[in-house]
Design a protein around this motif. Structure first.
Motif, short mmCIF file in Angstrom:
data_model
loop_
_atom_site.label_atom_id
_atom_site.label_comp_id
_atom_site.label_asym_id
_atom_site.label_seq_id
_atom_site.Cartn_x
_atom_site.Cartn_y
_atom_site.Cartn_z
N GLU A 1 19.74 46.91 68.14
CA GLU A 1 19.54 48.05 69.03
C GLU A 1 20.85 48.46 69.69
O GLU A 1 21.16 49.66 69.82
CB GLU A 1 18.49 47.70 70.09
N GLU A 2 21.64 47.46 70.12
CA GLU A 2 22.93 47.79 70.74
C GLU A 2 23.87 48.46 69.74
O GLU A 2 24.58 49.41 70.08
CB GLU A 2 23.57 46.51 71.30
N GLU A 3 23.89 47.95 68.50
CA GLU A 3 24.74 48.56 67.48
C GLU A 3 24.31 50.00 67.19
O GLU A 3 25.14 50.91 67.06
CB GLU A 3 24.66 47.73 66.19
N ALA A 4 23.00 50.21 67.13
CA ALA A 4 22.51 51.58 66.91
C ALA A 4 22.89 52.48 68.08
O ALA A 4 23.26 53.65 67.89
CB ALA A 4 20.99 51.56 66.72
N ARG B 1 26.34 56.76 70.33
CA ARG B 1 27.32 57.26 71.29
C ARG B 1 28.59 57.71 70.60
O ARG B 1 29.19 58.73 70.98
CB ARG B 1 27.63 56.16 72.31
N ALA B 2 29.04 56.93 69.58
CA ALA B 2 30.25 57.33 68.85
C ALA B 2 30.04 58.67 68.16
O ALA B 2 30.93 59.54 68.18
CB ALA B 2 30.61 56.25 67.83
N ALA B 3 28.86 58.85 67.55
CA ALA B 3 28.58 60.13 66.90
C ALA B 3 28.53 61.26 67.92
O ALA B 3 29.01 62.37 67.66
CB ALA B 3 27.25 60.03 66.14
N GLU C 1 33.99 65.99 70.56
CA GLU C 1 35.40 66.21 70.27
C GLU C 1 35.58 67.37 69.30
O GLU C 1 36.48 68.22 69.48
CB GLU C 1 36.01 64.93 69.69
N ARG C 2 34.72 67.43 68.27
CA ARG C 2 34.81 68.55 67.33
C ARG C 2 34.51 69.87 68.02
O ARG C 2 35.20 70.88 67.78
CB ARG C 2 33.83 68.33 66.18
N GLU C 3 33.52 69.87 68.90
CA GLU C 3 33.22 71.10 69.63
C GLU C 3 34.38 71.50 70.53
O GLU C 3 34.72 72.70 70.63
CB GLU C 3 31.96 70.90 70.46
#
Length: 198
Positions: free
Chosen positions: A111-114, A119-121, A127-129
């Motif tokens: 769950e933490e990894e997901a 959050r990274a996504a 950042e792209r926006e």
């Protein structure tokens, strides 16, 4: 007693005997109807008793089915426990608890990894926006600068140009002109070496 009187007497006696026979027949039929009614009542009571017995039998069958289900579950659990006890891989309840804790910890890590990936996504998308917004702003400023440059190039003659300096522009008190963009001329300043006429 003459013949006519005898005939009238016989008719009256015959009518009385006929009425008595009718009453006897009616009493017999009434007794038969009562016997039939009693028989029907007994049959009705018997059917009601059979119905109650059938309901009781159904209730017993349902209870028996429930008891059989419970017995099957108990037997299944007993066989399951026996399999655990006879299994060489089973090392006791403490090992099971440790394995369960390991499974729970692994689920928490997943769950933490997901959550980190999510959050990274999200940060990458923001950042792209941001980059796209800055790129649009730069393109907008560039377009404004190009439009301003084109406007400056097509400005008419004599507007916004300063006149060439004269021979006296090298001196200290060279005349200057201001406000040429508005079309107004400021008279040159008087040279400190030239005296005004008296």
């Amino acid at each position: 007693m003459d013949a006519e009187t005898e005939s009238v007497y016989e008719e009256r006696c015959g009518s009385q005997l006929g009425d008595e026979q009718h009453e006897d027949i009616a009493d017999v039929e009434l007794d038969e109807l009562r016997r039939v009614r009693r028989a029907l009542l007994k049959m009705n009571q018997g059917m009601e008793n059979v119905q109650r017995q059938i309901k009781y039998f159904n209730s017993n069958v349902s209870q028996t089915t429930q008891l059989l289900d419970i017995w099957v579950r108990v037997l299944s659990q007993t066989m399951h426990n026996q399999g655990y006890l006879q299994s060489p891989e089973w090392h006791g309840g403490q090992t099971d608890i440790a394995q369960l804790e390991g499974l729970v910890q692994r689920d928490i890590q997943r769950e933490e990894e997901a959550e980190r990936k999510r959050r990274a996504a999200e940060m990458e998308r923001e950042e792209r926006e941001k980059e796209a917004r800055e790129r649009r702003e730069r393109e907008h400023r560039r377009a404004e600068q190009e439009a301003e440059a084109r406007t400056t190039q097509v400005r008419p003659r004599g507007v916004g140009r300063r006149p060439p300096p004269g021979p006296a522009a090298r001196g200290r008190g060279a005349p200057t002109r201001r406000g040429t963009q508005r079309g107004s001329l400021i008279p040159p300043a008087t040279n400190s070496r030239i005296r005004p006429p008296r």
